[in-house]
Motif scaffolding. Sequence first.
Motif, PDB file in Angstrom:
ATOM      1  N   GLY A   1       0.430  -1.330  -0.248  1.00  0.00           N
ATOM      2  CA  GLY A   1       0.050   0.186   0.311  1.00  0.00           C
ATOM      3  C   GLY A   1       1.320   1.187   0.312  1.00  0.00           C
ATOM      4  O   GLY A   1       0.508   2.213  -0.591  1.00  0.00           O
ATOM      5  N   SER A   2       2.360   0.897   0.598  1.00  0.00           N
ATOM      6  CA  SER A   2       2.822   2.557   1.135  1.00  0.00           C
ATOM      7  C   SER A   2       3.386   2.427  -0.642  1.00  0.00           C
ATOM      8  O   SER A   2       3.584   3.769  -1.028  1.00  0.00           O
ATOM      9  N   VAL A   3       4.202   1.520  -0.862  1.00  0.00           N
ATOM     10  CA  VAL A   3       4.305   1.810  -2.815  1.00  0.00           C
ATOM     11  C   VAL A   3       3.384   2.174  -3.851  1.00  0.00           C
ATOM     12  O   VAL A   3       3.924   3.489  -4.626  1.00  0.00           O
ATOM     13  N   LEU A   4       2.286   1.894  -3.352  1.00  0.00           N
ATOM     14  CA  LEU A   4       1.229   2.235  -4.569  1.00  0.00           C
ATOM     15  C   LEU A   4       0.673   3.385  -4.421  1.00  0.00           C
ATOM     16  O   LEU A   4       0.324   4.417  -4.847  1.00  0.00           O
ATOM     17  N   ALA A   5       0.595   4.430  -3.316  1.00  0.00           N
ATOM     18  CA  ALA A   5       0.149   5.279  -2.904  1.00  0.00           C
ATOM     19  C   ALA A   5       0.884   6.625  -3.377  1.00  0.00           C
ATOM     20  O   ALA A   5       0.856   7.463  -3.410  1.00  0.00           O
ATOM     21  N   GLY A   6       2.831   6.224  -2.888  1.00  0.00           N
ATOM     22  CA  GLY A   6       3.180   7.001  -3.080  1.00  0.00           C
ATOM     23  C   GLY A   6       3.465   7.231  -4.212  1.00  0.00           C
ATOM     24  O   GLY A   6       4.065   8.285  -5.146  1.00  0.00           O
ATOM     25  N   ALA A   7       3.210   6.391  -5.283  1.00  0.00           N
ATOM     26  CA  ALA A   7       3.765   6.258  -6.713  1.00  0.00           C
ATOM     27  C   ALA A   7       2.006   7.147  -7.570  1.00  0.00           C
ATOM     28  O   ALA A   7       2.709   8.222  -8.496  1.00  0.00           O
ATOM     29  N   SER A   8       1.692   7.021  -6.439  1.00  0.00           N
ATOM     30  CA  SER A   8      -0.067   7.571  -7.169  1.00  0.00           C
ATOM     31  C   SER A   8      -0.208   9.553  -6.497  1.00  0.00           C
ATOM     32  O   SER A   8      -0.022  10.009  -7.743  1.00  0.00           O
ATOM     33  N   ASP A   9       0.274   9.090  -5.556  1.00  0.00           N
ATOM     34  CA  ASP A   9       0.514  10.755  -5.050  1.00  0.00           C
ATOM     35  C   ASP A   9       1.618  11.262  -3.745  1.00  0.00           C
ATOM     36  O   ASP A   9       1.246  10.989  -2.924  1.00  0.00           O
ATOM     37  N   VAL A  10       2.808  11.527  -4.448  1.00  0.00           N
ATOM     38  CA  VAL A  10       3.812  11.303  -3.467  1.00  0.00           C
ATOM     39  C   VAL A  10       4.032  12.073  -2.310  1.00  0.00           C
ATOM     40  O   VAL A  10       3.955  11.838  -1.339  1.00  0.00           O
ATOM     41  N   GLU A  11       3.144  13.835  -2.868  1.00  0.00           N
ATOM     42  CA  GLU A  11       3.413  14.857  -1.064  1.00  0.00           C
ATOM     43  C   GLU A  11       2.123  14.253  -0.559  1.00  0.00           C
ATOM     44  O   GLU A  11       2.433  14.014   0.975  1.00  0.00           O
ATOM     45  N   LYS A  12       1.334  13.669  -0.762  1.00  0.00           N
ATOM     46  CA  LYS A  12      -0.120  13.167   0.242  1.00  0.00           C
ATOM     47  C   LYS A  12       0.517  12.033   0.908  1.00  0.00           C
ATOM     48  O   LYS A  12      -0.253  11.927   2.094  1.00  0.00           O
ATOM     49  N   PHE A  13       1.268  11.079   0.466  1.00  0.00           N
ATOM     50  CA  PHE A  13       1.262   9.829   1.031  1.00  0.00           C
ATOM     51  C   PHE A  13       2.728   9.858   1.912  1.00  0.00           C
ATOM     52  O   PHE A  13       4.041   8.027   1.746  1.00  0.00           O
ATOM     53  N   ALA A  14       3.722  10.617   2.096  1.00  0.00           N
ATOM     54  CA  ALA A  14       4.989  11.091   2.053  1.00  0.00           C
ATOM     55  C   ALA A  14       5.591  10.263   3.071  1.00  0.00           C
ATOM     56  O   ALA A  14       6.872   9.755   3.437  1.00  0.00           O
ATOM     57  N   SER A  15       5.179  10.356   4.201  1.00  0.00           N
ATOM     58  CA  SER A  15       5.253   9.608   5.160  1.00  0.00           C
ATOM     59  C   SER A  15       4.733   7.728   5.158  1.00  0.00           C
ATOM     60  O   SER A  15       6.120   7.224   6.070  1.00  0.00           O
ATOM     61  N   LEU A  16       4.735   7.199   4.232  1.00  0.00           N
ATOM     62  CA  LEU A  16       4.297   5.937   4.533  1.00  0.00           C
ATOM     63  C   LEU A  16       5.844   4.884   3.861  1.00  0.00           C
ATOM     64  O   LEU A  16       5.536   4.125   4.949  1.00  0.00           O
ATOM     65  N   PRO A  17       6.731   6.033   3.373  1.00  0.00           N
ATOM     66  CA  PRO A  17       7.911   4.918   2.640  1.00  0.00           C
ATOM     67  C   PRO A  17       8.438   4.466   4.028  1.00  0.00           C
ATOM     68  O   PRO A  17       9.157   3.645   3.897  1.00  0.00           O
ATOM     69  N   PHE A  18       8.288   5.751   5.391  1.00  0.00           N
ATOM     70  CA  PHE A  18       9.268   5.708   6.247  1.00  0.00           C
ATOM     71  C   PHE A  18       8.221   5.050   7.335  1.00  0.00           C
ATOM     72  O   PHE A  18       9.399   4.517   8.307  1.00  0.00           O
ATOM     73  N   ALA A  19       7.796   4.431   7.055  1.00  0.00           N
ATOM     74  CA  ALA A  19       6.790   3.255   8.222  1.00  0.00           C
ATOM     75  C   ALA A  19       6.843   1.947   8.098  1.00  0.00           C
ATOM     76  O   ALA A  19       6.934   0.778   7.051  1.00  0.00           O
ATOM     77  N   CYS A  20       8.807   1.030   7.978  1.00  0.00           N
ATOM     78  CA  CYS A  20       9.152   0.899   7.121  1.00  0.00           C
ATOM     79  C   CYS A  20      10.641   0.018   7.701  1.00  0.00           C
ATOM     80  O   CYS A  20      11.462   1.566   8.272  1.00  0.00           O
ATOM     81  N   SER A  21      10.552  -0.336   8.715  1.00  0.00           N
ATOM     82  CA  SER A  21      11.964  -0.775   9.574  1.00  0.00           C
ATOM     83  C   SER A  21      13.177  -1.779   7.966  1.00  0.00           C
ATOM     84  O   SER A  21      14.007  -1.596   8.143  1.00  0.00           O
ATOM     85  N   LEU A  22      12.644  -1.798   7.266  1.00  0.00           N
ATOM     86  CA  LEU A  22      13.832  -2.575   6.088  1.00  0.00           C
ATOM     87  C   LEU A  22      13.822  -3.814   6.199  1.00  0.00           C
ATOM     88  O   LEU A  22      15.203  -3.966   6.278  1.00  0.00           O
ATOM     89  N   CYS A  23      12.634  -4.315   6.867  1.00  0.00           N
ATOM     90  CA  CYS A  23      14.028  -5.589   7.326  1.00  0.00           C
ATOM     91  C   CYS A  23      13.548  -6.313   6.179  1.00  0.00           C
ATOM     92  O   CYS A  23      14.336  -8.003   6.003  1.00  0.00           O
ATOM     93  N   ALA A  24      12.932  -6.099   5.916  1.00  0.00           N
ATOM     94  CA  ALA A  24      12.987  -7.071   3.864  1.00  0.00           C
ATOM     95  C   ALA A  24      12.118  -7.661   3.820  1.00  0.00           C
ATOM     96  O   ALA A  24      11.871  -9.030   3.454  1.00  0.00           O
ATOM     97  N   SER A  25      11.323  -8.076   5.183  1.00  0.00           N
ATOM     98  CA  SER A  25      10.592  -9.559   5.428  1.00  0.00           C
ATOM     99  C   SER A  25       9.760  -9.911   4.398  1.00  0.00           C
ATOM    100  O   SER A  25       9.407 -10.716   4.247  1.00  0.00           O
ATOM    101  N   CYS A  26       8.721  -8.277   3.731  1.00  0.00           N
ATOM    102  CA  CYS A  26       8.038  -8.672   3.140  1.00  0.00           C
ATOM    103  C   CYS A  26       8.289  -9.322   1.582  1.00  0.00           C
ATOM    104  O   CYS A  26       7.770 -10.106   1.486  1.00  0.00           O
TER     105      CYS A  26
END
Length: 455
Positions: free
Chosen positions: A331-356
């Motif tokens: 969802g964070s990837v899709l949202a960022g790609a559709s409206d980067v300003e509105k969803f700018a906080s979402l890519p940072f809601a991630c620990s980059l653990c890569a479990s996904c």
Amino acid sequence: MVDHARNAAAFVSDIERTRWHDQALWFVRQKRDRAARSVPEWEKLRESAQKVKSHTLAHLGHYLERFEANARANGIDVRWAADGAALRRIVAEILKEHGAVRVVKSKSMLTEECGLNPHLQSLGIEVTDTDLGERIVQLAGDHPSHIVLPAIHMKKEDVAALFSKHLHTDPGNADAHYLTRAAREHLRQKFLEADAAITGVNFALAEEGGFVVCTNEGNADLGTALPNLHIACMGLEKVIPSAKQLGVFTRLLARSATGQAITTYTSHFMRPKPGGRLVVVIVDNGRSRLLKGRQAGALSCIRCGACMNTCPVYRRSGGHSYGTVVPGPIGSVLAGASDVEKFASLPFACSLCASCDNVCPVRIDLHARLCDEREEAIAVPDYAGKRAGLKMAAFLLRHPKLYEMLMGLARAVLPRLPRGLLYNRFNLWGREREMPIPAKKAFRELYRERRCRRR
Ligand code: SF4
């Protein structure tokens, strides 16, 4: 702008719910692991799925045209909707042509994304979501917080209170069987009265001109069994070349989603039933733009929800904190790609653990996608402070002598500073955390000393 951190703070303020939410999703993740391990060729299946998806997306126009032609040959009416407004208009017009005022709907995140329910309700059409989780959130006037488990944020006691209000059940009885039976009786009546059924589409088969809907409750089948009108809403990325590839996806989908070997109902719709009408609405709503952009690979997603179940941030912050229809890593990837300003906080809601990345059945490299989104997000005006901080860090890391000197200074000064200077309203990081006591000597110093001693 969606403030994920603030929304998450509201969710975690209920500590018991946060713990329960985390554990419930981790339980699903573990079931997924066991199911995946039971298939020796699991990694081969993932690889095949990835290949089929990237091939289909590379030739999307061709496969959509094949699907349209073959579906029409089967007697299916195919419509195209450029966006959510077009989908809402097309569905409303078809329902009006048939005089349909009561609609039963099986789970479709696409219709959620396009705001179909409120639009139809504003026209006086009764829309009943028939997936149990979706019906619960609909009765609560809420939205799904997970794409597979829409009411995962609610406890059974919440459902008992909700059902007692709407279905007149005993408010003190939160037994899952009792509540499910009450929902079943309530929904059975809705199925009997329905004038039309709306479903989503999990996979559209270009060569055969039909489509597949996967449910665990059989609600798509019950919904479409009685009314003569069935409208299926399909995102244009749902097409696959033919039924030959379907098994790859059905084997991956249920195992990744809930740890089942297969969804209880995998229903194939190949033509209208005798005397009935079957319409497929193929919806773009930003997907072709996504296909041309940096996150085209995200269109491979088969919406299994596994990346949500495994994500430590999602499990502890809840789906609503993302402010999107599809939450979690994808969802964070899709949202960022559709409206980067509105969803700018979402890519940072991630620990980059890569479990996904490890659980995604179609091998989307989600954590790399999120890093890309961070690069885009950091350019938005609200992140001027973060940008300046990163520039400063980059400068320091390029000048190791200066870095070493400042770190030495910090090690000497920080332990002596009054607490109020370190932990105050400007230090957001320190609100919930304590800085470790700095080591007396830096790693570099120790390394140099030990190397000298060895010589
Ligand atoms: S990105 Fe992968 S893991 Fe996440 S919902 Fe989509 S298919 Fe499932």
